[in-house]
Design a protein around this motif. Structure first.
Motif, PDB file in Angstrom:
ATOM      1  N   UNK A 392      31.420  34.684  46.298  1.00 14.65           N
ATOM      2  CA  UNK A 392      31.747  34.210  45.250  1.00 14.65           C
ATOM      3  C   UNK A 392      33.252  34.083  44.920  1.00 14.65           C
ATOM      4  N   UNK A 393      33.897  35.117  45.316  1.00 14.56           N
ATOM      5  CA  UNK A 393      35.317  35.329  45.302  1.00 14.56           C
ATOM      6  C   UNK A 393      36.152  34.156  46.035  1.00 14.56           C
ATOM      7  N   UNK A 394      35.430  33.775  47.151  1.00 13.28           N
ATOM      8  CA  UNK A 394      36.071  32.781  48.116  1.00 13.28           C
ATOM      9  C   UNK A 394      36.111  31.461  47.447  1.00 13.28           C
ATOM     10  N   UNK A 395      35.298  30.981  46.495  1.00 11.15           N
ATOM     11  CA  UNK A 395      35.107  29.835  45.877  1.00 11.15           C
ATOM     12  C   UNK A 395      36.458  29.520  45.098  1.00 11.15           C
ATOM     13  N   UNK A 396      36.978  30.477  44.674  1.00  8.96           N
ATOM     14  CA  UNK A 396      38.589  30.252  44.043  1.00  8.96           C
ATOM     15  C   UNK A 396      39.705  30.080  44.719  1.00  8.96           C
ATOM     16  N   UNK A 397      39.467  29.947  46.153  1.00  8.44           N
ATOM     17  CA  UNK A 397      40.569  29.777  47.150  1.00  8.44           C
ATOM     18  C   UNK A 397      40.368  28.359  47.710  1.00  8.44           C
ATOM     19  N   UNK A 398      39.560  27.506  47.287  1.00  8.83           N
ATOM     20  CA  UNK A 398      39.569  25.971  48.035  1.00  8.83           C
ATOM     21  C   UNK A 398      41.180  25.256  48.113  1.00  8.83           C
ATOM     22  N   UNK A 399      41.382  24.412  49.131  1.00  9.67           N
ATOM     23  CA  UNK A 399      42.570  24.041  49.331  1.00  9.67           C
ATOM     24  C   UNK A 399      42.835  22.887  48.403  1.00  9.67           C
ATOM     25  N   UNK A 400      41.992  22.455  47.623  1.00 12.06           N
ATOM     26  CA  UNK A 400      42.081  21.657  46.602  1.00 12.06           C
ATOM     27  C   UNK A 400      42.972  22.211  45.435  1.00 12.06           C
ATOM     28  N   UNK A 401      42.936  23.496  45.051  1.00  9.05           N
ATOM     29  CA  UNK A 401      43.448  24.235  44.108  1.00  9.05           C
ATOM     30  C   UNK A 401      44.744  24.614  44.587  1.00  9.05           C
ATOM     31  N   UNK A 402      45.076  24.691  45.911  1.00 11.16           N
ATOM     32  CA  UNK A 402      46.311  24.953  46.396  1.00 11.16           C
ATOM     33  C   UNK A 402      47.215  23.687  46.258  1.00 11.16           C
ATOM     34  N   UNK A 403      46.680  22.582  46.660  1.00 11.42           N
ATOM     35  CA  UNK A 403      47.404  21.326  46.621  1.00 11.42           C
ATOM     36  C   UNK A 403      47.762  21.003  45.132  1.00 11.42           C
ATOM     37  N   UNK A 404      46.838  21.184  44.139  1.00  8.41           N
ATOM     38  CA  UNK A 404      47.053  20.840  42.799  1.00  8.41           C
ATOM     39  C   UNK A 404      48.207  21.938  42.141  1.00  8.41           C
ATOM     40  N   UNK A 405      48.172  22.991  42.741  1.00 11.14           N
ATOM     41  CA  UNK A 405      49.313  23.830  42.337  1.00 11.14           C
ATOM     42  C   UNK A 405      50.632  23.621  43.175  1.00 11.14           C
ATOM     43  N   UNK A 406      50.653  23.067  44.210  1.00  4.60           N
ATOM     44  CA  UNK A 406      51.925  22.615  44.960  1.00  4.60           C
ATOM     45  C   UNK A 406      52.254  21.368  44.318  1.00  4.60           C
ATOM     46  N   UNK A 407      51.572  20.447  44.204  1.00  2.10           N
ATOM     47  CA  UNK A 407      51.921  19.173  43.191  1.00  2.10           C
ATOM     48  C   UNK A 407      52.713  19.466  41.795  1.00  2.10           C
TER      49      UNK A 407
END
Length: 437
Positions: A392-407
């Motif tokens: 459940x916790x790992x679902x918050x760490x998808x690469x899509x969220x990382x890319x959105x934050x980097x953008x």
């Protein structure tokens, strides 16, 4: 910039001097940073931000340009001999690397790159020059820091050189934005390098949830050749003192001494290759296993592809991450995404990565580690609950969220005034130089 719209980033020059995003993680200097660079670039490209990744050419067979997928190019830059250079030798090749980047830009339309994003301090030095010459913002991710590593170094690890400290301080001062993997790393940047808090942004690394996900443990064990009734303790990572694989061996030996019946079922998997100083001065874990009288229980597995890695993680009873320091701890998140119970040291970014979905251990005492592992093995109900929470916790760490934050970080860098130019005296001297204990 390539766009007339303020804040819009169309193309990024991403710099990863010392290790290629195409290299196999777990060996040499390839690790979590390689995964970060490649996966974030792919997700950024899918959001409409093209990424050119500049990395050093290490083989005559490396093509000058490799298209990973639409919008992501890996550009191999000739800088020194293709083989035989250690990471410690690379500062002498930064000029050649920078010249290669300049040549690429010279053959591109004016304003081809909107922004430079450098990874690790060597890349930061080159990225600083490129950003200055192209008059674009510099975003930098440290990944590891000399002053932090020196404070937490393992026995047998050499001190990080003074030149690296100075180089890091220069990059911190020059960057328009600094990306930290965790809140803890952000505090370290501010504390040890006097970074401007207003320019530090926290962006958690991600995990490929299409690869790392729960599965049938029995099937996983058949696939990796581990008996169904085995107790599998797994270490994944580069074999070097910083990662402390020896702690798992010593803990396993302690468990066998406590319960001799484990000898018939215990399997200790060490998945990874030698890295850093361990390449020249091997940790000799095979000899240690013999001294501990558990050589028959240990399996050394070379670095492998991600699908096989995920299979090993699904097969494990415990994935141990006993590092002396981690800026984040990508292995821990990948293991949790597979439903593994992670036992990790309470250092660096590991508390953020693991959270309450695993077990955090203070220090590296093998007896304390054995206690923590034993508590998981002896309580299947608790292990099952930790496994469920981990997924459940790992679902918050998808690469899509990382890319959105980097953008969003890129947009902020493009819409605020630039930092000092390369001829600024304070930047060139690398001040501040004091280390806060």
């Amino acid at each position: 910039m390539t766009s007339d719209e303020p804040g819009v980033c169309r193309r990024v020059a991403m710099v990863s001097v010392h290790t290629s995003p195409l290299a196999q993680p777990g060996t040499g200097d390839a690790g979590g940073m390689n995964v970060y660079v490649l996966e974030s670039a792919k997700r950024l490209a899918r959001r409409g931000v093209a990424v050119d990744i500049f990395t050093r050419r290490t083989s005559a067979s490396d093509a000058p340009v490799v298209e990973v997928e639409p919008g992501v190019l890996v550009r191999h830059i000739a800088a020194g001999p293709y083989e035989g250079l250690d990471k410690e030798d690379l500062p002498g090749q930064l000029c050649a690397f920078a010249a290669g980047m300049m040549r690429v830009a010279a053959h591109s339309p004016e304003g081809h790159y909107d922004l430079v994003h450098s990874h690790y301090w060597l890349s930061g030095q080159v990225g600083w020059l490129a950003a200055d010459r192209w008059d674009v913002p510099l975003v930098h991710t440290m990944h590891t820091m000399a002053r932090v590593k020196n404070l937490h170094r393992a026995e047998g690890d050499a001190l990080e050189p003074r030149g690296r400290e100075i180089g890091e301080a220069q990059v911190v001062e020059a960057a328009d934005r600094l990306v930290a993997n965790t809140e803890d790393e952000a505090r370290e940047l501010i504390r040890h390098y006097d970074a401007d808090a207003a320019r530090v942004e926290v962006v958690h690394p991600g995990v490929d949830l299409d690869v790392f996900h729960p599965g049938d443990r029995s099937e996983a064990r058949v696939a990796v050749g581990v008996p169904e009734d085995a107790v599998l303790l797994l270490f994944v990572g580069r074999i070097q003192p910083l990662k402390a694989p020896d702690v798992l061996l010593r803990s396993a030996a302690t468990l066998v001494r406590r319960d001799p019946s484990l000898r018939g079922r215990l399997v200790v998997g060490l998945l990874g290759g030698a890295s850093g100083v361990a390449v020249r001065t091997p940790m000799a874990l095979d000899r240690l296993a013999e001294e501990l009288d558990i050589a028959d229980l240990v399996r050394f597995v070379p670095p492998t592809d991600r699908d096989t890695l995920a299979t090993w993680m699904r097969a494990a009873d415990v994935v141990a991450v006993p590092s002396h320091n981690e800026s984040f701890g990508l292995v821990a998140v990948e293991a949790q995404a597979c439903g593994a119970v992670v036992v990790a040291t309470r250092v660096g970014g590991l508390p953020t990565a693991v959270g309450d979905a695993g077990v955090l251990v203070e220090g590296h005492d093998p007896h304390v580690w054995a206690d923590a592992i034993e508590a998981v093995l002896d309580d299947p109900e608790r292990a099952g609950e930790l496994s469920r929470r981990a997924v459940e916790r790992s679902r918050a760490f998808g690469w899509e969220a990382t890319a959105q934050r980097l953008a969003a970080v890129y947009e902020a860098a493009l819409t605020t005034p630039r930092r000092a130019s390369i001829d600024d005296a304070d930047v060139l001297t690398g001040i501040p130089t004091a280390v806060t204990p």
